[in-house]
Design a protein around this motif. Sequence first.
Motif, PDB file in Angstrom:
ATOM      1  N   ALA A   1       0.814  -1.220   0.000  1.00 25.31           N
ATOM      2  CA  ALA A   1       0.000   0.000   0.000  1.00 25.31           C
ATOM      3  C   ALA A   1       0.847   1.270   0.000  1.00 25.31           C
ATOM      4  O   ALA A   1       0.308   2.360   0.047  1.00 25.31           O
ATOM      5  N   GLY A   2       2.184   1.128  -0.007  1.00 28.60           N
ATOM      6  CA  GLY A   2       3.044   2.301  -0.002  1.00 28.60           C
ATOM      7  C   GLY A   2       4.142   2.179   1.025  1.00 28.60           C
ATOM      8  O   GLY A   2       4.419   1.104   1.540  1.00 28.60           O
ATOM      9  N   GLY A   3       4.758   3.314   1.352  1.00 30.49           N
ATOM     10  CA  GLY A   3       5.844   3.309   2.310  1.00 30.49           C
ATOM     11  C   GLY A   3       5.356   3.546   3.729  1.00 30.49           C
ATOM     12  O   GLY A   3       4.333   4.183   3.946  1.00 30.49           O
TER      13      GLY A   3
ATOM     14  N   GLN B   1      13.231   4.124  -7.774  1.00 37.90           N
ATOM     15  CA  GLN B   1      12.847   5.358  -8.452  1.00 37.90           C
ATOM     16  C   GLN B   1      11.633   6.010  -7.811  1.00 37.90           C
ATOM     17  O   GLN B   1      11.532   7.232  -7.760  1.00 37.90           O
ATOM     18  N   ARG B   2      10.713   5.212  -7.326  1.00 38.04           N
ATOM     19  CA  ARG B   2       9.482   5.748  -6.734  1.00 38.04           C
ATOM     20  C   ARG B   2       9.706   6.336  -5.344  1.00 38.04           C
ATOM     21  O   ARG B   2       9.099   7.341  -4.989  1.00 38.04           O
TER      22      ARG B   2
ATOM     23  N   GLN C   1      18.476  -6.440  -2.663  1.00 40.75           N
ATOM     24  CA  GLN C   1      18.239  -5.013  -2.809  1.00 40.75           C
ATOM     25  C   GLN C   1      16.783  -4.727  -3.152  1.00 40.75           C
ATOM     26  O   GLN C   1      15.911  -5.546  -2.952  1.00 40.75           O
ATOM     27  N   LEU C   2      16.537  -3.557  -3.672  1.00 46.20           N
ATOM     28  CA  LEU C   2      15.189  -3.122  -4.039  1.00 46.20           C
ATOM     29  C   LEU C   2      15.041  -3.211  -5.550  1.00 46.20           C
ATOM     30  O   LEU C   2      16.029  -3.170  -6.276  1.00 46.20           O
TER      31      LEU C   2
ATOM     32  N   ALA D   1      18.011   7.234   0.438  1.00 48.11           N
ATOM     33  CA  ALA D   1      17.292   8.146   1.331  1.00 48.11           C
ATOM     34  C   ALA D   1      15.884   8.321   0.778  1.00 48.11           C
ATOM     35  O   ALA D   1      15.714   8.460  -0.437  1.00 48.11           O
ATOM     36  N   PRO D   2      14.870   8.279   1.640  1.00 50.42           N
ATOM     37  CA  PRO D   2      13.508   8.520   1.166  1.00 50.42           C
ATOM     38  C   PRO D   2      13.441   9.880   0.468  1.00 50.42           C
ATOM     39  O   PRO D   2      14.110  10.825   0.867  1.00 50.42           O
TER      40      PRO D   2
END
Length: 102
Positions: free
Chosen positions: A58-60, A83-84, A76-77, A95-96
């Motif tokens: 649902a997001g961060g 990118q998002r 990793q991601l 970093a966010p």
Amino acid sequence: MTQIHTTRFSLGQVVRHRDDAFRGVVIDVDAGYAGAVGETGDVSPEQPFYRVFAIGDAGGFVAYAAEAVLEDDADQLTVADEQRWFTIDAKGHHAPLDMRLH
């Protein structure tokens, strides 16, 4: 007297919860944590705790986790998640987008 422990993870490092509850990036380290034992009863309060900007369906969201339940994330991601949600510096630290690492 407060004990300060050496941390295993650093700011901007990608980690995952050992039970695959989440994957994310370390955004803060609480090396002097001295609180209560975690919900599972197997987490010693005598260890660093981390705030992790985690990515979910649902997001961060921000999670607070003991060092013992985190692992370096070799996978990793995904590029889409990077990118998002993140900026990446020249050393590969994440970093966010809406936060600065301190």
